[in-house]
Design a protein around this motif. Structure first.
Motif, PDB file in Angstrom:
ATOM      1  N   GLY A   1      -3.646  35.350  22.332  1.00  0.00           N
ATOM      2  CA  GLY A   1      -4.213  34.022  22.515  1.00  0.00           C
ATOM      3  C   GLY A   1      -4.438  33.689  23.980  1.00  0.00           C
ATOM      4  N   PHE A   2      -3.512  34.127  24.845  1.00  0.00           N
ATOM      5  CA  PHE A   2      -3.654  33.887  26.282  1.00  0.00           C
ATOM      6  C   PHE A   2      -4.888  34.600  26.830  1.00  0.00           C
ATOM      7  CE2 PHE A   2      -2.813  35.439  30.607  1.00  0.00           C
ATOM      8  CZ  PHE A   2      -2.716  34.233  31.281  1.00  0.00           C
ATOM      9  N   PHE A   3      -5.063  35.870  26.447  1.00  0.00           N
ATOM     10  CA  PHE A   3      -6.230  36.614  26.921  1.00  0.00           C
ATOM     11  C   PHE A   3      -7.523  36.042  26.340  1.00  0.00           C
ATOM     12  CE2 PHE A   3      -2.959  39.916  27.699  1.00  0.00           C
ATOM     13  CZ  PHE A   3      -3.203  40.101  29.054  1.00  0.00           C
ATOM     14  N   GLY A   4      -7.446  35.512  25.113  1.00  0.00           N
ATOM     15  CA  GLY A   4      -8.618  34.865  24.533  1.00  0.00           C
ATOM     16  C   GLY A   4      -9.026  33.641  25.325  1.00  0.00           C
ATOM     17  N   CYS A   5      -8.030  32.865  25.768  1.00  0.00           N
ATOM     18  CA  CYS A   5      -8.316  31.682  26.595  1.00  0.00           C
ATOM     19  C   CYS A   5      -8.936  32.089  27.929  1.00  0.00           C
ATOM     20  CB  CYS A   5      -7.019  30.906  26.844  1.00  0.00           C
ATOM     21  SG  CYS A   5      -6.400  30.034  25.392  1.00  0.00           S
ATOM     22  N   CYS A   6      -8.397  33.173  28.521  1.00  0.00           N
ATOM     23  CA  CYS A   6      -8.949  33.659  29.791  1.00  0.00           C
ATOM     24  C   CYS A   6     -10.399  34.103  29.605  1.00  0.00           C
ATOM     25  CB  CYS A   6      -8.116  34.825  30.319  1.00  0.00           C
ATOM     26  SG  CYS A   6      -6.462  34.365  30.867  1.00  0.00           S
ATOM     27  N   GLY A   7     -10.679  34.808  28.507  1.00  0.00           N
ATOM     28  CA  GLY A   7     -12.039  35.265  28.241  1.00  0.00           C
ATOM     29  C   GLY A   7     -13.005  34.117  28.035  1.00  0.00           C
ATOM     30  N   ALA A   8     -12.546  33.069  27.334  1.00  0.00           N
ATOM     31  CA  ALA A   8     -13.404  31.905  27.104  1.00  0.00           C
ATOM     32  C   ALA A   8     -13.649  31.140  28.404  1.00  0.00           C
ATOM     33  CB  ALA A   8     -12.768  30.998  26.061  1.00  0.00           C
TER      34      ALA A   8
ATOM     35  N   ARG B   1     -13.577  32.318  31.497  1.00  0.00           N
ATOM     36  CA  ARG B   1     -14.408  33.089  32.429  1.00  0.00           C
ATOM     37  C   ARG B   1     -15.735  33.520  31.808  1.00  0.00           C
ATOM     38  NH1 ARG B   1     -11.065  37.566  35.602  1.00  0.00           N
ATOM     39  NH2 ARG B   1     -13.077  37.574  36.662  1.00  0.00           N
ATOM     40  N   GLU B   2     -15.898  33.190  30.524  1.00  0.00           N
ATOM     41  CA  GLU B   2     -17.103  33.582  29.791  1.00  0.00           C
ATOM     42  C   GLU B   2     -17.341  35.089  29.876  1.00  0.00           C
ATOM     43  OE1 GLU B   2     -20.397  31.208  30.990  1.00  0.00           O
ATOM     44  OE2 GLU B   2     -19.566  29.363  30.154  1.00  0.00           O
ATOM     45  N   SER B   3     -16.261  35.830  29.655  1.00  0.00           N
ATOM     46  CA  SER B   3     -16.319  37.285  29.713  1.00  0.00           C
ATOM     47  C   SER B   3     -16.493  37.855  28.307  1.00  0.00           C
ATOM     48  CB  SER B   3     -15.033  37.836  30.357  1.00  0.00           C
ATOM     49  OG  SER B   3     -14.963  39.229  30.220  1.00  0.00           O
ATOM     50  N   GLN B   4     -17.609  38.527  28.084  1.00  0.00           N
ATOM     51  CA  GLN B   4     -17.857  39.140  26.790  1.00  0.00           C
ATOM     52  C   GLN B   4     -16.852  40.259  26.504  1.00  0.00           C
ATOM     53  OE1 GLN B   4     -22.297  39.703  27.484  1.00  0.00           O
ATOM     54  NE2 GLN B   4     -22.276  39.319  25.301  1.00  0.00           N
TER      55      GLN B   4
ATOM     56  N   LEU C   1     -18.811  32.558  20.091  1.00  0.00           N
ATOM     57  CA  LEU C   1     -18.781  32.327  21.536  1.00  0.00           C
ATOM     58  C   LEU C   1     -19.377  33.511  22.287  1.00  0.00           C
ATOM     59  CD1 LEU C   1     -17.889  30.577  23.910  1.00  0.00           C
ATOM     60  CD2 LEU C   1     -15.635  31.647  23.776  1.00  0.00           C
ATOM     61  N   CYS C   2     -19.066  34.718  21.833  1.00  0.00           N
ATOM     62  CA  CYS C   2     -19.597  35.930  22.474  1.00  0.00           C
ATOM     63  C   CYS C   2     -21.129  35.968  22.374  1.00  0.00           C
ATOM     64  CB  CYS C   2     -18.969  37.166  21.826  1.00  0.00           C
ATOM     65  SG  CYS C   2     -19.264  38.708  22.722  1.00  0.00           S
ATOM     66  N   CYS C   3     -21.637  35.642  21.202  1.00  0.00           N
ATOM     67  CA  CYS C   3     -23.094  35.609  21.010  1.00  0.00           C
ATOM     68  C   CYS C   3     -23.745  34.508  21.849  1.00  0.00           C
ATOM     69  CB  CYS C   3     -23.433  35.411  19.542  1.00  0.00           C
ATOM     70  SG  CYS C   3     -22.984  36.808  18.487  1.00  0.00           S
ATOM     71  N   ALA C   4     -23.073  33.366  21.951  1.00  0.00           N
ATOM     72  CA  ALA C   4     -23.607  32.257  22.747  1.00  0.00           C
ATOM     73  C   ALA C   4     -23.674  32.629  24.222  1.00  0.00           C
ATOM     74  CB  ALA C   4     -22.733  31.019  22.554  1.00  0.00           C
ATOM     75  N   ILE C   5     -22.644  33.313  24.714  1.00  0.00           N
ATOM     76  CA  ILE C   5     -22.649  33.743  26.118  1.00  0.00           C
ATOM     77  C   ILE C   5     -23.770  34.749  26.365  1.00  0.00           C
ATOM     78  CG2 ILE C   5     -21.313  35.019  27.849  1.00  0.00           C
ATOM     79  CD1 ILE C   5     -18.769  33.819  26.585  1.00  0.00           C
TER      80      ILE C   5
END
Length: 203
Positions: free
Chosen positions: A53-60, A62-65, A192-196
């Protein structure tokens, strides 16, 4: 939500292991390892959920695919592990009950051989935790250290089965809730990945 769910799973697993009725079975040399092994897996899954969950928050943030894709893959692994653990728990329920009942029967036999020994406090602790006394008929309950405030001296082997059934029922409910959150997380991570990706293509 996923991090909070992971922390809740850790707390729930630790409570069942150290704070519930089954904790009394772990204070002796023998313990129902099959049941406790499932709780350790539950705590490990909660810790993994919190980390993921922490890494998911970081990815969201930073908008990192790459991070969001890794988050989705981890969720998929957790979901597969939950299904496997659920099947494992369903199949192993009978073994866990038999292990716990065998522990009580061993303590009961030791008490019958030496009523004044150390096992006196052990069998009383089981009776107090399970609110039961003995394992068969009234003749076999005579002389046993039973709780004074007990209303009805029920069969301890039956109570052990009821306790494990109830605890596994709770674990099943928690597992279903986690599975729902996991599916929810996988769907939204892909959205979210598709939106980015679409946003970057437009730019």
């Amino acid at each position: 939500i996923f991090q909070l769910a992971g922390l809740a799973v850790i707390a729930f697993g630790l409570w069942l292991r150290f704070g519930g009725v089954m904790a009394d079975f772990a204070s002796d040399k023998k313990s129902p390892e099959y049941f406790f092994m499932g709780l350790y897996v539950l705590v490990g899954a909660g810790a993994l959920m919190t980390t993921v969950g922490f890494f998911g928050c970081c990815g969201a943030a930073r908008e990192s695919q790459c991070l969001i894709g890794a988050f989705f893959a981890c969720l998929l692994v957790i979901f597969a592990a939950e299904v496997t653990a659920g099947v494992f728990a369903f199949i192993g329920k009978k073994v866990a009950i038999q292990e716990a009942q065998k522990i009580y029967e061993d303590v009961y036999d030791d008490y019958m051989k030496n009523p004044g020994g150390k096992v006196n406090s052990t069998i009383y602790r089981y009776h107090l935790a399970l609110q039961c006394c003995g394992k068969d008929n009234m003749e076999q309950r005579m002389g046993l250290p039973c709780p004074e405030n007990i209303q009805k001296a029920s069969n301890c082997l039956v109570e052990i089965q009821n306790v494990i059934d109830a605890n596994l029922h709770l674990v099943g409910i928690v597992g279903i809730a986690i599975a729902g959150i996991t599916i929810f997380g996988m769907i939204f991570s892909m959205v979210l990945c598709c939106a980015i990706r679409n946003t970057r293509d437009m730019i």
